[in-house]
Design an enzyme around this catalytic site. Structure first.
Site, PDB file in Angstrom:
ATOM      1  N   GLY A  10       0.822  -1.219   0.000  1.00 28.82           N
ATOM      2  CA  GLY A  10       0.000   0.000   0.000  1.00 28.82           C
ATOM      3  C   GLY A  10       0.852   1.263   0.000  1.00 28.82           C
ATOM      4  N   ASP A  31       0.000  -9.115   1.771  1.00 31.55           N
ATOM      5  CA  ASP A  31      -1.004  -8.163   1.271  1.00 31.55           C
ATOM      6  C   ASP A  31      -1.958  -8.946   0.375  1.00 31.55           C
ATOM      7  OD1 ASP A  31      -2.305  -5.941  -0.193  1.00 31.55           O
ATOM      8  OD2 ASP A  31      -0.732  -4.704   0.684  1.00 31.55           O
ATOM      9  N   PHE A  80       0.084  -2.629   8.758  1.00 31.77           N
ATOM     10  CA  PHE A  80      -0.588  -1.578   7.986  1.00 31.77           C
ATOM     11  C   PHE A  80      -1.930  -2.058   7.429  1.00 31.77           C
ATOM     12  CE2 PHE A  80       3.960  -0.552   7.189  1.00 31.77           C
ATOM     13  CZ  PHE A  80       3.979   0.794   7.514  1.00 31.77           C
ATOM     14  N   SER A 124      -4.008   6.413  14.018  1.00 33.45           N
ATOM     15  CA  SER A 124      -4.298   7.672  13.342  1.00 33.45           C
ATOM     16  C   SER A 124      -4.612   8.756  14.364  1.00 33.45           C
ATOM     17  CB  SER A 124      -5.504   7.452  12.441  1.00 33.45           C
ATOM     18  OG  SER A 124      -6.075   8.676  12.084  1.00 33.45           O
ATOM     19  N   ALA A 125      -4.342   9.997  13.983  1.00 32.81           N
ATOM     20  CA  ALA A 125      -4.680  11.142  14.842  1.00 32.81           C
ATOM     21  C   ALA A 125      -6.186  11.224  15.066  1.00 32.81           C
ATOM     22  CB  ALA A 125      -4.184  12.427  14.194  1.00 32.81           C
ATOM     23  N   THR A 126      -6.958  10.512  14.247  1.00 32.40           N
ATOM     24  CA  THR A 126      -8.410  10.534  14.382  1.00 32.40           C
ATOM     25  C   THR A 126      -8.845  10.028  15.763  1.00 32.40           C
ATOM     26  OG1 THR A 126     -10.434   9.969  13.240  1.00 32.40           O
ATOM     27  CG2 THR A 126      -8.848   8.235  13.363  1.00 32.40           C
ATOM     28  N   TYR A 149     -14.403   3.888  10.892  1.00 28.47           N
ATOM     29  CA  TYR A 149     -12.966   3.728  10.643  1.00 28.47           C
ATOM     30  C   TYR A 149     -12.162   4.171  11.871  1.00 28.47           C
ATOM     31  CZ  TYR A 149      -8.269   5.094   9.245  1.00 28.47           C
ATOM     32  OH  TYR A 149      -6.908   5.257   9.214  1.00 28.47           O
ATOM     33  N   LYS A 153      -9.649   2.081  14.854  1.00 28.49           N
ATOM     34  CA  LYS A 153      -8.292   2.423  15.309  1.00 28.49           C
ATOM     35  C   LYS A 153      -8.265   2.534  16.837  1.00 28.49           C
ATOM     36  CE  LYS A 153      -6.316   2.637  11.293  1.00 28.49           C
ATOM     37  NZ  LYS A 153      -5.399   1.563  10.911  1.00 28.49           N
ATOM     38  N   TYR A 177      -0.535   8.469  13.043  1.00 23.36           N
ATOM     39  CA  TYR A 177      -0.150   9.310  11.911  1.00 23.36           C
ATOM     40  C   TYR A 177      -1.046  10.534  11.848  1.00 23.36           C
ATOM     41  CZ  TYR A 177       1.309   4.654  10.120  1.00 23.36           C
ATOM     42  OH  TYR A 177       1.815   3.400   9.954  1.00 23.36           O
ATOM     43  N   ASN A 179      -1.355  13.708   8.808  1.00 22.79           N
ATOM     44  CA  ASN A 179      -1.843  13.589   7.424  1.00 22.79           C
ATOM     45  C   ASN A 179      -0.714  13.255   6.454  1.00 22.79           C
ATOM     46  OD1 ASN A 179      -3.927  15.090   8.921  1.00 22.79           O
ATOM     47  ND2 ASN A 179      -4.912  15.261   6.946  1.00 22.79           N
ATOM     48  N   ARG A 292     -17.321  20.154   5.619  1.00 20.45           N
ATOM     49  CA  ARG A 292     -17.588  18.714   5.500  1.00 20.45           C
ATOM     50  C   ARG A 292     -17.955  18.197   6.898  1.00 20.45           C
ATOM     51  NH1 ARG A 292     -12.728  15.004   3.168  1.00 20.45           N
ATOM     52  NH2 ARG A 292     -11.776  15.630   5.129  1.00 20.45           N
TER      53      ARG A 292
HETATM   54  P1  NAD Z   1      -3.446   1.505   1.665  1.00 19.45           P
HETATM   55  O1  NAD Z   1      -4.869   1.128   1.425  1.00 19.45           O
HETATM   56  O2  NAD Z   1      -2.664   2.102   0.570  1.00 19.45           O
HETATM   57  O3  NAD Z   1      -2.633   0.226   2.214  1.00 19.45           O
HETATM   58  C1  NAD Z   1      -3.246  -0.800   2.976  1.00 19.45           C
HETATM   59  C2  NAD Z   1      -2.834  -2.133   2.363  1.00 19.45           C
HETATM   60  O4  NAD Z   1      -3.427  -3.187   3.133  1.00 19.45           O
HETATM   61  C3  NAD Z   1      -3.322  -2.297   0.914  1.00 19.45           C
HETATM   62  O5  NAD Z   1      -2.229  -2.689   0.103  1.00 19.45           O
HETATM   63  C4  NAD Z   1      -4.394  -3.394   1.006  1.00 19.45           C
HETATM   64  O6  NAD Z   1      -4.424  -4.199  -0.156  1.00 19.45           O
HETATM   65  C5  NAD Z   1      -3.939  -4.161   2.237  1.00 19.45           C
HETATM   66  N1  NAD Z   1      -5.001  -4.881   2.956  1.00 19.45           N
HETATM   67  C6  NAD Z   1      -6.207  -4.406   3.395  1.00 19.45           C
HETATM   68  N2  NAD Z   1      -6.876  -5.379   4.030  1.00 19.45           N
HETATM   69  C7  NAD Z   1      -6.101  -6.500   3.989  1.00 19.45           C
HETATM   70  C8  NAD Z   1      -6.251  -7.822   4.472  1.00 19.45           C
HETATM   71  N3  NAD Z   1      -7.349  -8.232   5.119  1.00 19.45           N
HETATM   72  N4  NAD Z   1      -5.237  -8.709   4.253  1.00 19.45           N
HETATM   73  C9  NAD Z   1      -4.121  -8.335   3.579  1.00 19.45           C
HETATM   74  N5  NAD Z   1      -3.929  -7.096   3.111  1.00 19.45           N
HETATM   75  C10 NAD Z   1      -4.908  -6.192   3.312  1.00 19.45           C
HETATM   76  O7  NAD Z   1      -3.425   2.451   2.951  1.00 19.45           O
HETATM   77  P2  NAD Z   1      -2.259   3.367   3.531  1.00 19.45           P
HETATM   78  O8  NAD Z   1      -2.596   4.770   3.271  1.00 19.45           O
HETATM   79  O9  NAD Z   1      -0.938   2.834   3.121  1.00 19.45           O
HETATM   80  O10 NAD Z   1      -2.486   3.117   5.094  1.00 19.45           O
HETATM   81  C11 NAD Z   1      -1.817   2.087   5.802  1.00 19.45           C
HETATM   82  C12 NAD Z   1      -2.327   2.037   7.210  1.00 19.45           C
HETATM   83  O11 NAD Z   1      -2.143   3.311   7.822  1.00 19.45           O
HETATM   84  C13 NAD Z   1      -3.823   1.712   7.327  1.00 19.45           C
HETATM   85  O12 NAD Z   1      -4.026   0.896   8.454  1.00 19.45           O
HETATM   86  C14 NAD Z   1      -4.450   3.073   7.539  1.00 19.45           C
HETATM   87  O13 NAD Z   1      -5.661   2.995   8.237  1.00 19.45           O
HETATM   88  C15 NAD Z   1      -3.365   3.766   8.367  1.00 19.45           C
HETATM   89  N6  NAD Z   1      -3.441   5.223   8.262  1.00 19.45           N
HETATM   90  C16 NAD Z   1      -3.428   5.820   7.029  1.00 19.45           C
HETATM   91  C17 NAD Z   1      -3.536   7.207   6.921  1.00 19.45           C
HETATM   92  C18 NAD Z   1      -3.567   7.883   5.555  1.00 19.45           C
HETATM   93  O14 NAD Z   1      -3.975   9.045   5.486  1.00 19.45           O
HETATM   94  N7  NAD Z   1      -3.134   7.249   4.480  1.00 19.45           N
HETATM   95  C19 NAD Z   1      -3.648   7.986   8.089  1.00 19.45           C
HETATM   96  C20 NAD Z   1      -3.644   7.355   9.328  1.00 19.45           C
HETATM   97  C21 NAD Z   1      -3.533   5.957   9.405  1.00 19.45           C
HETATM   98  N1  UDP Z   2     -10.419  19.086   2.141  1.00 15.98           N
HETATM   99  C1  UDP Z   2     -10.952  19.932   1.207  1.00 15.98           C
HETATM  100  N2  UDP Z   2     -11.314  19.425  -0.017  1.00 15.98           N
HETATM  101  C2  UDP Z   2     -11.134  18.102  -0.341  1.00 15.98           C
HETATM  102  C3  UDP Z   2     -10.573  17.246   0.631  1.00 15.98           C
HETATM  103  C4  UDP Z   2     -10.234  17.760   1.873  1.00 15.98           C
HETATM  104  O1  UDP Z   2     -11.131  21.129   1.448  1.00 15.98           O
HETATM  105  O2  UDP Z   2     -11.480  17.685  -1.456  1.00 15.98           O
HETATM  106  C5  UDP Z   2      -9.991  19.636   3.453  1.00 15.98           C
HETATM  107  C6  UDP Z   2     -10.668  19.014   4.653  1.00 15.98           C
HETATM  108  O3  UDP Z   2     -11.866  19.715   4.947  1.00 15.98           O
HETATM  109  C7  UDP Z   2      -9.588  19.165   5.738  1.00 15.98           C
HETATM  110  C8  UDP Z   2      -8.293  19.039   4.955  1.00 15.98           C
HETATM  111  O4  UDP Z   2      -8.609  19.325   3.595  1.00 15.98           O
HETATM  112  O5  UDP Z   2      -9.630  20.477   6.286  1.00 15.98           O
HETATM  113  C9  UDP Z   2      -7.650  17.643   5.039  1.00 15.98           C
HETATM  114  O6  UDP Z   2      -8.620  16.680   4.675  1.00 15.98           O
HETATM  115  P1  UDP Z   2      -8.238  15.166   4.360  1.00 15.98           P
HETATM  116  O7  UDP Z   2      -9.495  14.450   3.952  1.00 15.98           O
HETATM  117  O8  UDP Z   2      -7.103  15.128   3.392  1.00 15.98           O
HETATM  118  O9  UDP Z   2      -7.686  14.608   5.751  1.00 15.98           O
HETATM  119  P2  UDP Z   2      -8.370  14.490   7.204  1.00 15.98           P
HETATM  120  O10 UDP Z   2      -7.662  15.518   8.051  1.00 15.98           O
HETATM  121  O11 UDP Z   2      -9.821  14.743   7.066  1.00 15.98           O
HETATM  122  O12 UDP Z   2      -8.037  13.105   7.617  1.00 15.98           O
END
Ligand code: NAD
Ligand code: UDP
Length: 337
Positions: A10, A31, A80, A124-126, A149, A153, A177, A179, A292
């Protein structure tokens, strides 16, 4: 160290696999290609000269995991694998709870069976919910999550903490994480969203190449300098390095440890748009829309703990990320094939 990287093809996982290889570790990837392409493996090989062992398995499948552990005997796992689209999690909550929780539970059971005592988890920071103040510290309580989601987490963090309390030899490093944006500077690895991007940077990049006509900015009436939302954007190459640094936390005291991975700086939507325009010499047309639902005004990390305990600091800039995201988008207009 031999490290199982679930979700290693990913966006963040593939970049982390590269960082692990260049710091002398041996990643093994699991994966199921749900949200990634097998072509990523070849790109990792092109960039690193190494083709990591790859298992196309569902990480919730305990039998498949046991076969992998039997063969590879990893010393640590970086987890991941999971689903990550906030909006989709609202319409398909069961699918999100099943995949994100079951992959984690199957992993923990298999790790116990094979005596693997180290896990690094992508949180995630969420999980902080709506911040009462910024920056956000690791000692701040997990807040009310606003979607399934985010709740997965939060639940997984709790599961890892409980498991560490019960099994004194287990160490879980929870990485929150902020953003992640940007791409590998080669343009070979990056974010490849399916359909209309939910996140800001991939949307901007698609507007930049003319794939979408304009950006929709969600609200300009927040209590911020220019009225648009503020986030802590971290370059994915820096984020990947954060995982290598996090392996240090596996030495020494056992237990659950939490680290923010961010830059400690907030950037508004409009600032990011202007940085993208400047870095790439392109114009990003936009319109202002309503806020949003579920969005917070401002969110950024305290990065002191990661620096103090892991010696880790993000070093790339927003401009670097804008340049690399655009380069990836230009080279892969239809994603990675
Ligand atoms: P991504 O979707 O690109 O990568 C996730 C990978 O996991 C993919 O390759 C997918 O095929 C694989 N996967 C999903 N379910 C699976 C399963 N059951 N078995 C095997 N493989 C599986 O996502 P990413 O952006 O690389 O994120 C990686 C991790 O980080 C995730 O857990 C996500 O929630 C977390 N995260 C991402 C962000 C972001 O903004 N990208 C922010 C905070 C946390
Ligand atoms: N955002 C936006 N337009 C978009 C997507 C996101 O204005 O098409 C804004 C959103 O409101 C937030 C910031 O961009 O203020 C980051 O959003 P994102 O979805 O990338 O990450 P989040 O912080 O929500 O995880």
């Amino acid at each position: 160290m031999k490290i199982l990287v679930t979700g290693g093809l990913g966006f963040i996982g593939s970049e982390t696999v590269l960082a692990l290889i260049s710091s002398g570790h041996t990643p093994v990837i699991a994966d199921n290609l749900y949200n990634s392409k097998i072509g990523v493996l070849g790109r990792i090989e092109t960039l690193s000269g190494v083709r990591p062992a790859f298992y196309r398995i569902d990480v919730s499948d305990k039998k498949a995991l046991a076969d992998l552990f039997e063969k590879e005997r990893p010393e640590a796992v970086i987890h991941f694998a999971g689903y990550k689209a906030v909006g989709e999690s609202v319409s398909k909550p069961i699918m999100y709870y099943r995949n994100n929780l079951m992959t984690t539970l199957s992993l923990l059971e298999t790790m116990e069976e094979f005596g693997c005592e180290n896990i690094v988890f992508s949180s995630s920071a969420t999980v902080y919910g709506t911040p009462k103040r910024v920056p956000l510290y690791e000692t701040d309580k997990r807040g009310e999550t606003t979607n399934p989601y985010g709740e997965t987490k939060s639940m997984i963090e709790r599961i890892l903490e409980d498991a560490c309390k019960a099994f004194s030899s287990l160490t879980a490093v929870i990485l929150r994480y902020f953003n992640p944006i940007g791409a590998h500077p080669s343009g070979l690895l990056g974010e490849d969203p399916r359909g209309i991007p939910n996140n800001l940077m991939p949307y901007i990049a698609q507007v930049a190449i003319g794939k979408r006509d304009k950006l929709h900015i969600f609200g300009n009436d927040y209590d911020t300098a220019d009225g648009t939302g503020v986030r802590d954007y971290i370059h994915v190459v820096d984020l990947a390095e954060g995982h290598v640094a996090a392996l240090k936390a596996l030495d020494g005291k056992k237990g659950a440890k939490v680290f923010n991975l961010g830059t400690g700086r907030g950037t508004s939507v409009l600032e990011l748009v202007h940085a993208f325009e400047k870095a790439n010499g392109v114009k990003i047309p936009y319109v202002i829309e309503d806020r949003r639902p579920g969005d917070v005004a401002v969110n950024y990390a305290s990065v002191e703990k990661a620096y103090r305990e892991l010696g880790y600091k993000a070093r790339l800039t927003i401009e670097d990320a804008c340049r690399d995201s655009y380069n990836f988008q230009l080279k892969n207009p239809d994603g990675i094939i």
